[in-house]
Design an enzyme around this catalytic site. Sequence first.
Site, PDB file in Angstrom:
ATOM      1  N   GLY A  12       0.839  -1.212   0.000  1.00 40.26           N
ATOM      2  CA  GLY A  12       0.000   0.000   0.000  1.00 40.26           C
ATOM      3  C   GLY A  12       0.861   1.244   0.000  1.00 40.26           C
ATOM      4  O   GLY A  12       0.566   2.241   0.666  1.00 40.26           O
ATOM      5  N   ALA A  13       1.947   1.210  -0.776  1.00 44.90           N
ATOM      6  CA  ALA A  13       2.967   2.268  -0.689  1.00 44.90           C
ATOM      7  C   ALA A  13       2.804   3.364  -1.739  1.00 44.90           C
ATOM      8  O   ALA A  13       3.649   4.239  -1.860  1.00 44.90           O
ATOM      9  CB  ALA A  13       4.362   1.648  -0.798  1.00 44.90           C
ATOM     10  N   ARG A  15       0.853   5.831  -1.779  1.00 41.70           N
ATOM     11  CA  ARG A  15       0.557   7.169  -1.240  1.00 41.70           C
ATOM     12  C   ARG A  15       0.363   7.057   0.269  1.00 41.70           C
ATOM     13  O   ARG A  15       0.537   5.974   0.840  1.00 41.70           O
ATOM     14  CB  ARG A  15      -0.718   7.706  -1.900  1.00 41.70           C
ATOM     15  CG  ARG A  15      -1.915   6.834  -1.594  1.00 41.70           C
ATOM     16  CD  ARG A  15      -3.155   7.257  -2.333  1.00 41.70           C
ATOM     17  NE  ARG A  15      -4.304   6.486  -1.831  1.00 41.70           N
ATOM     18  CZ  ARG A  15      -5.500   6.532  -2.360  1.00 41.70           C
ATOM     19  NH1 ARG A  15      -5.722   7.288  -3.415  1.00 41.70           N
ATOM     20  NH2 ARG A  15      -6.482   5.826  -1.842  1.00 41.70           N
ATOM     21  N   ASP A  75      -1.840  -7.127  -5.801  1.00 38.56           N
ATOM     22  CA  ASP A  75      -3.050  -7.075  -4.974  1.00 38.56           C
ATOM     23  C   ASP A  75      -2.832  -8.037  -3.818  1.00 38.56           C
ATOM     24  O   ASP A  75      -2.690  -9.248  -4.034  1.00 38.56           O
ATOM     25  CB  ASP A  75      -4.255  -7.492  -5.837  1.00 38.56           C
ATOM     26  CG  ASP A  75      -5.569  -7.434  -5.070  1.00 38.56           C
ATOM     27  OD1 ASP A  75      -5.542  -7.388  -3.823  1.00 38.56           O
ATOM     28  OD2 ASP A  75      -6.625  -7.450  -5.723  1.00 38.56           O
ATOM     29  N   VAL A  76      -2.813  -7.513  -2.595  1.00 41.18           N
ATOM     30  CA  VAL A  76      -2.480  -8.359  -1.437  1.00 41.18           C
ATOM     31  C   VAL A  76      -3.545  -9.420  -1.148  1.00 41.18           C
ATOM     32  O   VAL A  76      -3.327 -10.298  -0.334  1.00 41.18           O
ATOM     33  CB  VAL A  76      -2.219  -7.529  -0.153  1.00 41.18           C
ATOM     34  CG1 VAL A  76      -0.994  -6.657  -0.310  1.00 41.18           C
ATOM     35  CG2 VAL A  76      -3.446  -6.705   0.255  1.00 41.18           C
ATOM     36  N   ASN A 102       0.807  -2.683   5.225  1.00 40.77           N
ATOM     37  CA  ASN A 102       0.099  -1.411   5.405  1.00 40.77           C
ATOM     38  C   ASN A 102      -1.152  -1.291   4.542  1.00 40.77           C
ATOM     39  O   ASN A 102      -2.060  -0.523   4.861  1.00 40.77           O
ATOM     40  CB  ASN A 102       1.078  -0.268   5.081  1.00 40.77           C
ATOM     41  CG  ASN A 102       0.377   1.054   4.866  1.00 40.77           C
ATOM     42  OD1 ASN A 102      -0.067   1.705   5.807  1.00 40.77           O
ATOM     43  ND2 ASN A 102       0.241   1.460   3.598  1.00 40.77           N
ATOM     44  N   SER A 154      -5.207   0.033  13.448  1.00 37.30           N
ATOM     45  CA  SER A 154      -5.856   1.346  13.597  1.00 37.30           C
ATOM     46  C   SER A 154      -6.392   1.473  15.012  1.00 37.30           C
ATOM     47  O   SER A 154      -6.660   0.456  15.673  1.00 37.30           O
ATOM     48  CB  SER A 154      -7.038   1.445  12.615  1.00 37.30           C
ATOM     49  OG  SER A 154      -7.811   2.600  12.889  1.00 37.30           O
ATOM     50  N   TYR A 167     -14.852  -2.208   9.217  1.00 37.64           N
ATOM     51  CA  TYR A 167     -13.477  -1.698   9.308  1.00 37.64           C
ATOM     52  C   TYR A 167     -12.913  -1.966  10.708  1.00 37.64           C
ATOM     53  O   TYR A 167     -11.796  -2.483  10.847  1.00 37.64           O
ATOM     54  CB  TYR A 167     -13.473  -0.204   9.002  1.00 37.64           C
ATOM     55  CG  TYR A 167     -12.095   0.422   9.018  1.00 37.64           C
ATOM     56  CD1 TYR A 167     -11.169   0.139   8.014  1.00 37.64           C
ATOM     57  CD2 TYR A 167     -11.712   1.300  10.030  1.00 37.64           C
ATOM     58  CE1 TYR A 167      -9.901   0.714   8.019  1.00 37.64           C
ATOM     59  CE2 TYR A 167     -10.447   1.877  10.043  1.00 37.64           C
ATOM     60  CZ  TYR A 167      -9.550   1.578   9.038  1.00 37.64           C
ATOM     61  OH  TYR A 167      -8.295   2.141   9.048  1.00 37.64           O
ATOM     62  N   ALA A 169     -13.829  -4.171  12.970  1.00 39.33           N
ATOM     63  CA  ALA A 169     -13.630  -5.609  13.212  1.00 39.33           C
ATOM     64  C   ALA A 169     -12.395  -6.114  12.472  1.00 39.33           C
ATOM     65  O   ALA A 169     -11.624  -6.925  12.992  1.00 39.33           O
ATOM     66  CB  ALA A 169     -14.873  -6.384  12.772  1.00 39.33           C
TER      67      ALA A 169
HETATM   68  P1  NAP Z   1      -4.567   5.351   1.554  1.00 38.74           P
HETATM   69  O1  NAP Z   1      -3.920   6.644   1.187  1.00 38.74           O
HETATM   70  O2  NAP Z   1      -5.872   4.996   0.922  1.00 38.74           O
HETATM   71  O3  NAP Z   1      -3.511   4.197   1.334  1.00 38.74           O
HETATM   72  C1  NAP Z   1      -3.844   2.812   1.432  1.00 38.74           C
HETATM   73  C2  NAP Z   1      -3.025   2.062   0.440  1.00 38.74           C
HETATM   74  O4  NAP Z   1      -3.372   0.647   0.418  1.00 38.74           O
HETATM   75  C3  NAP Z   1      -3.332   2.613  -0.915  1.00 38.74           C
HETATM   76  O5  NAP Z   1      -2.124   2.930  -1.560  1.00 38.74           O
HETATM   77  C4  NAP Z   1      -4.088   1.470  -1.536  1.00 38.74           C
HETATM   78  O6  NAP Z   1      -3.895   1.250  -2.895  1.00 38.74           O
HETATM   79  C5  NAP Z   1      -3.489   0.269  -0.920  1.00 38.74           C
HETATM   80  N1  NAP Z   1      -4.340  -0.869  -1.213  1.00 38.74           N
HETATM   81  C6  NAP Z   1      -5.688  -0.928  -1.141  1.00 38.74           C
HETATM   82  N2  NAP Z   1      -6.106  -2.147  -1.509  1.00 38.74           N
HETATM   83  C7  NAP Z   1      -4.990  -2.863  -1.812  1.00 38.74           C
HETATM   84  C8  NAP Z   1      -4.765  -4.193  -2.255  1.00 38.74           C
HETATM   85  N3  NAP Z   1      -5.774  -5.044  -2.436  1.00 38.74           N
HETATM   86  N4  NAP Z   1      -3.496  -4.582  -2.494  1.00 38.74           N
HETATM   87  C9  NAP Z   1      -2.453  -3.732  -2.321  1.00 38.74           C
HETATM   88  N5  NAP Z   1      -2.614  -2.477  -1.893  1.00 38.74           N
HETATM   89  C10 NAP Z   1      -3.868  -2.038  -1.639  1.00 38.74           C
HETATM   90  O7  NAP Z   1      -4.785   5.275   3.124  1.00 38.74           O
HETATM   91  P2  NAP Z   1      -3.807   5.456   4.368  1.00 38.74           P
HETATM   92  O8  NAP Z   1      -4.518   6.347   5.308  1.00 38.74           O
HETATM   93  O9  NAP Z   1      -2.431   5.750   3.974  1.00 38.74           O
HETATM   94  O10 NAP Z   1      -3.898   3.971   4.963  1.00 38.74           O
HETATM   95  C11 NAP Z   1      -2.791   3.122   5.197  1.00 38.74           C
HETATM   96  C12 NAP Z   1      -3.116   2.164   6.316  1.00 38.74           C
HETATM   97  O11 NAP Z   1      -3.317   2.924   7.529  1.00 38.74           O
HETATM   98  C13 NAP Z   1      -4.395   1.362   6.098  1.00 38.74           C
HETATM   99  O12 NAP Z   1      -4.194   0.029   6.532  1.00 38.74           O
HETATM  100  C14 NAP Z   1      -5.391   2.068   6.998  1.00 38.74           C
HETATM  101  O13 NAP Z   1      -6.439   1.220   7.387  1.00 38.74           O
HETATM  102  C15 NAP Z   1      -4.534   2.529   8.141  1.00 38.74           C
HETATM  103  N6  NAP Z   1      -5.071   3.642   8.933  1.00 38.74           N
HETATM  104  C16 NAP Z   1      -5.339   4.881   8.386  1.00 38.74           C
HETATM  105  C17 NAP Z   1      -5.859   5.891   9.209  1.00 38.74           C
HETATM  106  C18 NAP Z   1      -6.191   7.262   8.682  1.00 38.74           C
HETATM  107  O14 NAP Z   1      -6.689   8.098   9.445  1.00 38.74           O
HETATM  108  N7  NAP Z   1      -5.934   7.582   7.454  1.00 38.74           N
HETATM  109  C19 NAP Z   1      -6.083   5.661  10.554  1.00 38.74           C
HETATM  110  C20 NAP Z   1      -5.807   4.414  11.059  1.00 38.74           C
HETATM  111  C21 NAP Z   1      -5.296   3.421  10.260  1.00 38.74           C
HETATM  112  P3  NAP Z   1      -4.080   2.318  -3.874  1.00 38.74           P
HETATM  113  O15 NAP Z   1      -2.789   3.054  -3.828  1.00 38.74           O
HETATM  114  O16 NAP Z   1      -4.392   1.616  -5.124  1.00 38.74           O
HETATM  115  O17 NAP Z   1      -5.158   3.151  -3.304  1.00 38.74           O
END
Ligand code: NAP
Length: 271
Positions: A12-13, A15, A75-76, A102, A154, A167, A169
């Site tokens: 998920g790198a 962005r 795709d993970v 991630n 999270s 989410y 769960a």
């Molecule tokens: P984000 O910008 O949407 O980044 C998530 C990344 O995961 C995206 O790059 C996404 O792919 C990738 N992804 C989604 N489905 C995938 C798959 N099937 N295979 C491989 N990669 C996949 O969100 P983020 O906020 O940085 O989130 C990163 C992590 O932190 C997540 O696990 C999220 O649940 C957790 N988190 C976020 C927050 C928050 O407030 N933002 C809070 C708590 C926890 P794409 O690049 O194609 O979108």
Amino acid sequence: MDLEGKVALVTGAARGIGRAIAIGLAHAGCDVAVADIAQNQDGITVYPLGSDAELAVTAGQVRKLGRGCTAIQADVTKPADVEQMMQTIEQRLGGLDILVANAGIIMAGPVASMSEAEWDRIFSVNVKGVFLCARAAIPRLVARGGGRIVNVASVAGKTGRAGLAGYCASKAAVISMTQSMAEELGPMKIAVNAICPGYLKTAMFTQVLNPLLARLYHVPEDEVFERFVQRQTFLGRGQTPEDIAEATIYLCRAENVTGIALTVAGGGEVH
Ligand code: NAP
């Protein structure tokens, strides 16, 4: 663990948090494989996912720091993609010492109206994705004499919230899997920990949680994030991807920390 010359994989790198972790690990001395679905759409997630162009930007930033980097579209949720990703890393970077799982998605809505497809996709990416990556990484880490796994969970995995049952769960499951793996892999010198980020203005928050919170608190969407973090956190601010990267690097360096779920939420969650 001294991170100089180690090889890390961040999923998920493209962005957000994943990009900051990849850059942080490169600063700390690692070569980094950056992986992402990089497809913009998966057919179910309601907001646009990251693109291959964004993944290339992450890879460029790692290389600029003078570190080895390989960008992998994977795709993970697909075992074949995950295995191929590991083989590519071995061929191009020589092995694996650190897995940062991630990749994650969010979907919001009351249980009564959540579709089965949405539920399944959340669990597929957030839970099965973590399992598949760990399963494929473990023999590689063992082959190097140990290593680190950091699973991105999270604060939502510590306290369930209305409108986010799937989410929350899924992230609770990540914390539980982290504890099991920590006990299982300790004898192999692999430390396994989770990070629990709080509130970050990445795509998943601005596109999914802002509208939900704006409706809940009757606040305009463009103001709700700042008002929410002012009220919700002790330190009065949201977290940045760099805050999460700093904590991840701590967990990779730490010699005697395993099985924990480290919250990085400015006091927004204190368990
Ligand atoms: P984000 O910008 O949407 O980044 C998530 C990344 O995961 C995206 O790059 C996404 O792919 C990738 N992804 C989604 N489905 C995938 C798959 N099937 N295979 C491989 N990669 C996949 O969100 P983020 O906020 O940085 O989130 C990163 C992590 O932190 C997540 O696990 C999220 O649940 C957790 N988190 C976020 C927050 C928050 O407030 N933002 C809070 C708590 C926890 P794409 O690049 O194609 O979108």
